[in-house]
Design an enzyme around this catalytic site. Structure first.
Site, PDB file in Angstrom:
ATOM      1  N   ASN A 189      94.971 -75.998 -78.351  1.00  0.00           N
ATOM      2  CA  ASN A 189      95.237 -75.012 -78.913  1.00  0.00           C
ATOM      3  C   ASN A 189      94.583 -75.344 -80.641  1.00  0.00           C
ATOM      4  O   ASN A 189      94.856 -76.224 -81.213  1.00  0.00           O
ATOM      5  CB  ASN A 189      96.974 -74.939 -79.373  1.00  0.00           C
ATOM      6  CG  ASN A 189      97.633 -75.295 -78.099  1.00  0.00           C
ATOM      7  OD1 ASN A 189      97.542 -74.374 -77.134  1.00  0.00           O
ATOM      8  ND2 ASN A 189      98.250 -76.484 -77.857  1.00  0.00           N
ATOM      9  N   HIS A 233      87.915 -85.554 -76.960  1.00  0.00           N
ATOM     10  CA  HIS A 233      87.926 -84.292 -76.120  1.00  0.00           C
ATOM     11  C   HIS A 233      88.394 -83.021 -76.655  1.00  0.00           C
ATOM     12  O   HIS A 233      87.826 -82.146 -76.633  1.00  0.00           O
ATOM     13  CB  HIS A 233      88.782 -84.645 -74.802  1.00  0.00           C
ATOM     14  CG  HIS A 233      88.479 -83.623 -73.640  1.00  0.00           C
ATOM     15  ND1 HIS A 233      87.777 -83.732 -72.346  1.00  0.00           N
ATOM     16  CD2 HIS A 233      89.283 -82.432 -73.630  1.00  0.00           C
ATOM     17  CE1 HIS A 233      87.920 -82.850 -71.714  1.00  0.00           C
ATOM     18  NE2 HIS A 233      88.830 -81.764 -72.408  1.00  0.00           N
ATOM     19  N   GLU A 234      89.674 -83.071 -77.244  1.00  0.00           N
ATOM     20  CA  GLU A 234      90.493 -82.088 -77.568  1.00  0.00           C
ATOM     21  C   GLU A 234      89.864 -81.608 -79.005  1.00  0.00           C
ATOM     22  O   GLU A 234      89.828 -80.258 -79.285  1.00  0.00           O
ATOM     23  CB  GLU A 234      91.862 -82.171 -77.724  1.00  0.00           C
ATOM     24  CG  GLU A 234      92.698 -82.795 -76.487  1.00  0.00           C
ATOM     25  CD  GLU A 234      92.587 -81.643 -75.511  1.00  0.00           C
ATOM     26  OE1 GLU A 234      92.436 -80.447 -75.538  1.00  0.00           O
ATOM     27  OE2 GLU A 234      92.349 -82.292 -74.166  1.00  0.00           O
ATOM     28  N   GLU A 254      84.954 -77.057 -70.834  1.00  0.00           N
ATOM     29  CA  GLU A 254      85.527 -78.475 -70.134  1.00  0.00           C
ATOM     30  C   GLU A 254      84.318 -79.535 -70.213  1.00  0.00           C
ATOM     31  O   GLU A 254      84.539 -80.900 -70.396  1.00  0.00           O
ATOM     32  CB  GLU A 254      86.318 -78.529 -69.074  1.00  0.00           C
ATOM     33  CG  GLU A 254      87.523 -77.462 -69.187  1.00  0.00           C
ATOM     34  CD  GLU A 254      88.454 -77.944 -70.154  1.00  0.00           C
ATOM     35  OE1 GLU A 254      88.329 -79.203 -70.667  1.00  0.00           O
ATOM     36  OE2 GLU A 254      89.347 -77.179 -70.833  1.00  0.00           O
TER      37      GLU A 254
END
Length: 824
Positions: free
Chosen positions: A255, A287-288, A310
């Site tokens: 988010n 990663h996020e 991704e």
């Protein structure tokens, strides 16, 4: 029809788990329409109106639950900018999707937060919207909460105003243009810790966890700095929250400005968090944060392009960790965790292309994730090797700058790479992204040249005529072990490559950056490569590549098991993480599915191999040992015990005794010590684990306990542990002991019947977690009755279409295991 802005007002009730909502949607209608179609699911729509001449004109509406639609009839045909106003109510559900509740505390003092998880199509559970990534808009969020609580959203707080009843209205700053699946809001008794160096970076936790945020804060700040430098675009929001959520089906969610994590993937506990868990925390944080650019700033034009999010986040998740901790050698972890998994999944006849074909939803599930995340990351690694690191960086910067705050498709990325590299990237990548599967290169030597022939690899026969443009790197060796490396782009089905006259050995895919397998038909060359492996003249990643390819050919029936096992003698002095992990994993896979005769042989060989490794690296962790060594030990101790190693058992028993006395043991062997306890101590271990689970203060320890609960030797304790999981373990983690038991050779014989007996309970799991159960049980635990299992799932898939991909994948793996068992 395009949304411009959503103004969302919410008032959640954490007592009866309901919420009331009002949303104003500013739309641009490029063509005259009389009906507006929005997505809505499990919402009770109270009233709809449209603003005209500063007046709210009521609109009739119809809800179509089966289609997840809200149809609003306008008073007349309208075009241009219009503003809808919708009043509605909803439930703060317990499904870990949409706007949901998450519990914490004890049974006697249970407390709740309300939080959101919207990817891929669950924003519609929280507010009516155009719930597709292409429909970007800005968002203004307001939440009315008890004054004792805290509200979090994507952007910093703009204003807090008191309202009646001891409540406050919290308003947040307007977001950039973004997709609905990235919207976030949460309410609870949150505690916020800020980074002292970068005030934008904060960690949000529940009470009592504040002391365990500093590690994540420091690394999050580093990862944010790396991304801003590498991508050459400043992070555009005023804050970047990382939020620890107790109940979460996924690992983490990107988010924008409010990243959510499972607690064990964000919070670091000294003396409890292992090196493997520390590494995983860093990789997931990275990663996020990469997603804040890949996915958030530039969003896929359709879900079929989800890999643009991704694959990049996966690849750079490892790259950022390596940048700050090169001594960890985390690229080896990518090979074990991502490359092996991608190869395994993509070796099935029934597989997917990275760019999921068709339109609509490309759901992340057990069947698609290894392709979208794992294979995609490896194709990026291959591409970077082909065009070079600097051109790779320049291409990404061009792509992000061109499409920021907008949406993109695959070809936009290839065009950017092709522009900066002047190489045929678009033509090359079309095959890798749009075709399912991957190639095997058959290599034959004739005199002073070798011929390379490509075809699609799969464990079971396929009829594919696909070809790929393949970057090939070849390393040759002469009698003095001098080596040369050459690279080509293989554009045809067959290529011939000259070798030097003095060449005695050649290694295809040197460095293993190419996503393909290599099959050597020249037995003299394979023997020579074996000697280079034994003498460790090849890098660890190339030793891994040769062994891992050979085992794949056992799985496909192209070579005999004996040939593979004989080649393993070249690894008898091995201690490197990559080849040891691969050999250990492949032997254990064979052991799980083998008949009794082959099991005895594998146990003997596995015991000897792993005892040798453990003798060389040591059973007890030491402070200055290599990072990968600490992780390797914990991976292989359990296997050594299964094979009957007495030296491993003696060491493990000492650790078990310390555990049962609640004495501290090294975090890097806590998991394997708990597994050993289950295997060796039975009833005593089960009683201790149940008690420890109920009193444990950390998610990391609870996960180790649940994994160990699948490792009992006795059927009664496995079943007791699984019963405990279904009755006492939170929904987010119920699957863990079941999946663990499916990898326990003492449990595989009865787990299928257990599955059938508990089907209703298992089907109540979050779909992603139920898929993990299916994928674990079907291929290994049904070998004794495959026909009835296939018949059961043939009928089951007609009634449960959403699990079809995972079931078909698992049934094909079952067929591969059956064939391998018969051949051995």
């Amino acid at each position: 029809m395009n949304p411009i802005n959503y103004r969302l007002r919410l008032e959640p009730n954490l007592t009866d788990f309901t919420f009331s909502g009002n949303i104003e949607i500013l739309l641009d209608l490029p063509h005259p329409v009389s009906t507006v179609q929005l997505n809505a699911l499990e919402l009770s729509i109270q009233h709809c109106s449209i603003m005209e001449n500063n007046m709210h004109l009521p609109c009739t509406f119809k809800v179509e639950p089966q289609n997840e639609l809200l149809l609003i009839a306008l008073p007349k045909e309208m075009t241009g900018k219009v503003q809808l106003n919708i009043d509605y109510t909803g439930e703060i559900n317990d499904k870990m999707a949409g706007f949901y509740r998450s519990a914490y505390g004890t049974k006697e003092n249970r407390k709740y937060i309300a939080t959101t998880q919207f990817e891929e199509k669950d924003a519609r559970r929280a507010f009516p919207c155009l719930d597709h990534p292409v429909h970007k808009a800005t968002f203004d969020v307001e939440i009315i909460i008890d004054e004792s609580l805290t509200a979090i959203s994507n952007t910093p707080v703009k204003e807090v105003k008191p309202v009646a009843g001891g409540k406050v209205r919290v308003s947040f700053k307007r977001t950039p243009r973004m997709s609905t699946y990235l919207v976030f809001f949460a309410v609870g008794d949150f505690k916020i810790q800020g980074d002292t160096q970068d005030r934008r970076v904060r960690i949000v936790t529940l009470p009592g966890r504040e002391a365990y945020t500093q590690y994540g804060l420091r690394f999050g700040s580093k990862a944010l700095r790396f991304c801003e430098d590498y991508f050459n675009i400043t992070y555009p929001l005023g804050k970047m929250d990382m939020i620890a959520i107790p109940d979460f089906a996924f690992g983490a969610m990107e988010n924008w400005g409010a990243i959510t994590f499972r607690e064990n993937l964000l919070l670091y506990y000294p003396d409890i968090t292992s090196k493997a868990a520390e590494e995983r925390i860093c990789e997931v944080i990275a990663h996020e944060i990469v997603h804040q650019w890949f996915g958030n700033l530039v969003t896929p034009l359709d879900w079929k392009y989800l890999w643009l999010n991704e694959s990049f986040a996966t690849y750079f998740g490892y790259g950022i960790v390596d940048h700050y901790n090169p001594q960890w050698k985390i690229w080896d972890q990518l090979v074990i965790s991502m490359t092996e998994t991608a190869f395994e999944r993509d070796s099935l006849v029934e597989t997917f292309s990275i760019e999921i074909p068709g339109e609509g939803h490309a759901a992340i599930n057990a069947a698609t994730a290894p392709i979208i995340y794992n294979k995609g990351a490896n194709i990026l690694r291959q591409l970077k090797g082909y065009i070079g690191a600097q051109r790779f960086k320049e291409g990404l910067q061009d792509y992000l700058k061109t499409y920021q705050y907008d949406c993109a498709a695959s070809h936009h990325l290839w065009e950017a790479f092709q522009k900066v590299s002047n190489r045929p990237v678009a033509r090359m990548m079309k095959g890798w992204i749009e075709q399912p599967g991957f190639p095997v290169i058959d290599v034959k030597r004739t005199g002073d040249s070798i011929s390379l022939t490509q075809s699609r690899f799969s464990y079971l026969p396929n009829s594919s005529d696909y070809t790929w443009l393949i970057p090939i790197t070849i390393q040759t060796f002469d009698r003095s072990l001098r080596s040369e490396t050459k690279t080509i782009l293989m554009e045809n089905k067959v290529e011939t490559i000259p070798l030097g006259k003095e060449t005695i050995a050649y290694k295809i895919n040197s460095g293993q950056s190419g996503f393909y397998r290599t099959r050597y038909w020249d037995t003299a060359n394979l023997k020579a490569l074996g000697q280079l492996v034994l003498q460790q003249q090849l890098p660890a990643i190339d030793r891994w590549g040769i062994e891992n390819d050979l085992f794949a050919f056992v799985r496909s029936g192209d070579i005999a098991m004996d040939e593979y096992l004989n080649f393993l003698s070249n690894f008898r002095q091995e201690t490197a993480f990559l080849p040891v992990s691969s050999v250990a994993g492949n032997l254990f896979t064979t052991y799980l599915i083998a008949d009794e005769g082959l099991r005895l042989r594998i146990a003997s060989m596995g015991k000897s191999f792993l005892e040798g490794v453990l003798d060389r690296i040591g059973y007890e962790p030491v402070s200055d040992e290599p990072h990968a060594c600490s992780i390797l030990r914990d991976r292989i101790l359990w296997h050594a015990l299964i094979y009957g190693s007495k030296t491993a058992e003696a060491f493990a028993q000492n650790q078990i005794d310390r555990l049962f006395k609640d004495q501290t043991i090294h975090p890097d062997i806590q998991k394997s010590a708990m597994q050993a306890g289950a295997l060796l101590e039975g009833e005593r271990a089960y009683a201790w684990m149940r008690k420890r689970f109920q009193t444990s203060k950390t998610e990391h320890e609870r996960l180790n306990l649940l994994l160990a609960m699948g490792c009992f030797k006795e059927k009664e304790f496995v079943e007791s542990a699984l019963r405990f999981a279904l009755k006492e373990v939170p929904a987010r983690n119920k699957f863990i002991p079941i999946v663990s038991a499916a990898g326990n050779p003492h449990a595989v014989s009865f787990l299928w019947q257990w599955y059938l007996s508990h089907l209703t309970e298992l089907e109540s799991f979050h779909p992603l977690l139920y898929e993990r159960v299916l994928a674990a049980i079907i291929p290994v635990c049904t070998l004794k009755e495959p026909d009835s299992v296939k018949a059961f799932f043939t009928d089951y898939m007609t009634r449960h279409q959403n699990f079809k991909d995972t079931i078909q994948m698992s049934l094909e793996r079952l067929e591969i295991n059956l064939r391998m068992r018969r051949a051995s």
